[in-house]
Scaffold this motif. Sequence first.
Motif, PDB file in Angstrom:
ATOM      1  N   GLY A   1      70.289   1.890  28.908  1.00  0.00           N
ATOM      2  CA  GLY A   1      68.896   1.530  28.694  1.00  0.00           C
ATOM      3  C   GLY A   1      67.946   1.913  29.809  1.00  0.00           C
ATOM      4  N   GLU A   2      68.349   2.786  30.724  1.00  0.00           N
ATOM      5  CA  GLU A   2      67.473   3.207  31.814  1.00  0.00           C
ATOM      6  C   GLU A   2      66.778   4.516  31.448  1.00  0.00           C
ATOM      7  OE1 GLU A   2      70.238   1.527  35.482  1.00  0.00           O
ATOM      8  OE2 GLU A   2      70.556   3.533  34.673  1.00  0.00           O
ATOM      9  N   ILE A   3      65.542   4.691  31.944  1.00  0.00           N
ATOM     10  CA  ILE A   3      64.807   5.940  31.747  1.00  0.00           C
ATOM     11  C   ILE A   3      64.601   6.594  33.120  1.00  0.00           C
ATOM     12  CG2 ILE A   3      62.675   7.002  30.948  1.00  0.00           C
ATOM     13  CD1 ILE A   3      62.378   4.772  28.953  1.00  0.00           C
ATOM     14  N   TYR A   4      64.976   7.875  33.195  1.00  0.00           N
ATOM     15  CA  TYR A   4      64.865   8.612  34.452  1.00  0.00           C
ATOM     16  C   TYR A   4      63.973   9.832  34.262  1.00  0.00           C
ATOM     17  CZ  TYR A   4      68.717   5.965  36.550  1.00  0.00           C
ATOM     18  OH  TYR A   4      69.505   4.976  37.065  1.00  0.00           O
ATOM     19  N   LEU A   5      63.287  10.190  35.340  1.00  0.00           N
ATOM     20  CA  LEU A   5      62.567  11.464  35.440  1.00  0.00           C
ATOM     21  C   LEU A   5      63.372  12.358  36.366  1.00  0.00           C
ATOM     22  CD1 LEU A   5      60.162  13.421  35.233  1.00  0.00           C
ATOM     23  CD2 LEU A   5      59.074  12.130  37.085  1.00  0.00           C
ATOM     24  N   TYR A   6      63.715  13.539  35.860  1.00  0.00           N
ATOM     25  CA  TYR A   6      64.483  14.471  36.698  1.00  0.00           C
ATOM     26  C   TYR A   6      63.662  15.729  36.936  1.00  0.00           C
ATOM     27  CZ  TYR A   6      68.207  17.405  38.531  1.00  0.00           C
ATOM     28  OH  TYR A   6      68.960  18.220  39.330  1.00  0.00           O
TER      29      TYR A   6
ATOM     30  N   ILE B   1      62.334   5.447  36.304  1.00  0.00           N
ATOM     31  CA  ILE B   1      60.957   5.089  35.983  1.00  0.00           C
ATOM     32  C   ILE B   1      60.863   3.876  35.063  1.00  0.00           C
ATOM     33  CG2 ILE B   1      60.052   7.410  36.333  1.00  0.00           C
ATOM     34  CD1 ILE B   1      60.131   7.834  33.354  1.00  0.00           C
ATOM     35  N   TYR B   2      61.985   3.431  34.502  1.00  0.00           N
ATOM     36  CA  TYR B   2      61.929   2.224  33.673  1.00  0.00           C
ATOM     37  C   TYR B   2      63.329   1.647  33.529  1.00  0.00           C
ATOM     38  CZ  TYR B   2      61.000  -1.072  29.929  1.00  0.00           C
ATOM     39  OH  TYR B   2      60.882  -2.230  29.190  1.00  0.00           O
ATOM     40  N   LYS B   3      63.401   0.312  33.650  1.00  0.00           N
ATOM     41  CA  LYS B   3      64.671  -0.383  33.451  1.00  0.00           C
ATOM     42  C   LYS B   3      64.377  -1.822  33.071  1.00  0.00           C
ATOM     43  CE  LYS B   3      69.030  -1.679  35.695  1.00  0.00           C
ATOM     44  NZ  LYS B   3      69.833  -1.592  36.937  1.00  0.00           N
TER      45      LYS B   3
END
Length: 921
Positions: free
Chosen positions: A221-226, A235-237
């Motif tokens: 459920g985590e959102i990452y910017l790579y 960027i969101y958790k």
Amino acid sequence: MNSLLKIASGILLFFIFLLIIFFGIGIFRNDFIRAIDPNGLNFIYPSVSIKDSNGNRYIIDNSSKRILKIDEGNNLQYIIFGGKKSGNTFYNAVNIAVDYGENLYVVNQVFDEYGFYTIREEIVRYNRDGRFDKVIFQKNRTEKDVTPQDVQRSSFTSIYHINDVVIWYETTKDGVFTYTFNTGTERITFKQVMKFKDANIYISSVAYYGEDSFIYTNKVGEIYLYSQKEGEKLIYKNINVLPFDLVKSNRGNIYFTDILNKTIMKVGDKGEVANLISREQPNKYGVLINDVYYKLSVGNDEDLLINNDVFVIELKSNGEIQYIENSAAIPSKFFIIVGLYYLALLLAAVFFIFLSRFFYIYVLKRRVSMIIKQVLIYVPIIIISIILTSFVIFTDLTKRYEELLNNQIASMLQTISLSIDGDDFNNIKSQLDFMNDSYKNLKESIMRLLDYNMDPWNSGFYFTLHKKFDDDNIYTIMFLNDSVTAKYPFNYLNEPDSIYTQAIKGEILIEKSVDAWGNWFYGVAPVFDSKGNIAGLLEIGKDNVAFETANKKLLWKIIRNIVIIAIVMIIVLCIVSYYMLRALRDLKEGASKISKGQHDISIPTKGNDELADVTISFNNMAKSVNSFINDITSLNRAYHKFVPEEFLKFLNKESIMEVELGDQIEKEMTIMFSDIVGFTSISEQLTPEENFNFLNSYLSLVGPSVRENSGFIDKYIGDSIMALYPNGPDDALRTATEILALLNNFNKKLAAKGYQPIGVGFGIHTGTLMLGILGEKQRVDSTVISDNVNLTSRLEGLTRKFGASIIISETTYDKLHQRELYVFRNLGLVRVKGKGNNVRIYEVLDGLGSSLKKERIKYLEFFEKGIEAYEKLDFVRSYSLFSAILKKCPSDVVALEFYMNMCKKALKEKLSEGVLILTDK
């Protein structure tokens, strides 16, 4: 020469007939023909929807086997049908993108023959009219390359059109790769943009963010910017939110589907988070949406497109709904195309009739050869017999295959569910437990028990695990290909009648179903932990695609063999008939007489050989046929004198000869009474002959509808009928609505003759009946005895008081299986004359015209509040509500004024119960 011409003409006629039959079957099985409906094109499990810069919407639906293009006015522009592994189309549409020229780019996924592993992935382009253009990119896999992650899954998931470039991402076990296709130069480049071990397991979705950057969400459920320059950034958790699909808008906002909470979330360019949609929000559009949203897309105007297996919904960036539809309108051009198909079929049939007439007048004018007769009569009969036999065998094989597959699935469920450790289920409590030790233990143990799908007996089978969590909902916690996280919601898991909600109670269940992802055979079994409690569910199944493919191949083999058999039979019959023509002339004439209905014939026996034996056998056959037909004729006359055929079936009598006085049986049935409104005043204007003609023409309309819906007419009572339905009330209600629909044309014919149009009232009730034979020795009759018959008659009479077309009892309402097909209005509790008990009755609004139905639905809530107030003895409020509705809905005056009068009477007489007590019939 003349005989050869006749034979050639007959063979030509026969094959033209076969071609017309196959052409007709092809039309009725054509996907395009079946999709075009005057009422519009319904979306079938929409899975992906996007919007181009011109406002057109593109939708993938029908288990990823169809793509629709719909303009701003919700009018269908084209349909692309998939489901084919070769040719100028796609097999399984995973995702789509569209460029400025409205060219469509499709991520095409092709499975193996079992519908299990992904063996080919493509990017296919279609032009703005929906015509196939070319395959832009293709990646093939061999059997050695495939892994469990390739089961029913594509590594190409996301595709975008940015400026003049089409970009798509590939997620593999080594990381994330990006592909770019320049629409101008048509050059393709690709590179690895992130190294990530087992990325295809841990990453849920990848979305474009910038030229050298992307965003992704993982299974926890985590959102990452790579970024290739700056690396990875969280960027969101939120442990209470589960992002699945995500997109980035031109303004820098990130939108994602929260499948855990069934909503859409927005992360602003400054990190602020907002919830864009609530479960109750779409109610103002007349629908209730409480499903999971899986995929979403964003347009240049920041509008979002989402779907939930039923509806396609467009949202503004602030969550306001712009568009919500589950179907599209069909322009007239598509009906013209369909008309041309049928016109071609009609022209082919006309040509066949013309050729047949030419053949009869100019070829068969003088004498009909037995050769031609055998070709034109016996060959079609035998071919039809072969077709019917093949169909029976084909159907039986299909049924046997399904039974074997169900037994195999049940056996696998029983064995594997007892062999895995149920305690591992208890250690999976949220999406954060994805790939923990218990997760891995469960997967490894099931894969080992399935022998990693390496054997012929288990090839093509998938498995899924489900569990009921603390919120009392069932979630999927594992799929064979690791495409879902450890707490993944599917719309169908918690449906009240689903096999999952039943299996969680301890049952093993098997079923076949279609959803947004395909057509499946599968079963579910409970898994128990060490304490004997149900820890979760094991699902094992198989895609139906392999079975359908094998069926199609078998069907074409049958057709090919039938054509070969037909040719061989024609040749053999011509040769044999040529040598037997003279000796068989008498037999031919005898057969011709029998075919014309002259059954009492005898052919003189000539000679003492095999042909004489055939002649004797033929005469015996003719006598038997004549005797049999005479018996059948006498028996039919007896049937018509006494008992309807349906009564014989219920009394377990094979023949009218077995019926005896006093035969009876008790059975629950649905009773339907119908009566012509105001027939007495109509009949006074007619002569006796006109009365009978009028009634017979009306009953000719009613009778077939009753029979077609599995009912039968017990009695004709003047202008009324009493019909019985042994299979349940759905058949009766369907009959009533069909008759009311047919009544429109009937009334038009009456108007043309200068008569007033008629109305018909229907009363429907379900209860126990006594069916039997009454009378005396010389005269008997079939009859029905039940107090429920009288109640049904009273319900039909109530249609006048309420201005209704169809009124049903509460018993009937409760027993309807397809209640969702109709709109009902509660008319309250009544106590009819001759009855001591109160009966709740309902009006079926589908019996009204469309305008009246819409108007009454509009005020349905207020009407039923008036009923509720009356039943609670609040007669003043009830009167107020009904009088308010009357001002806005004058077409409902009969029911409203009736209740208003009953309110006045109740106040005057100070009634102590909210029941309509009716003292007349």
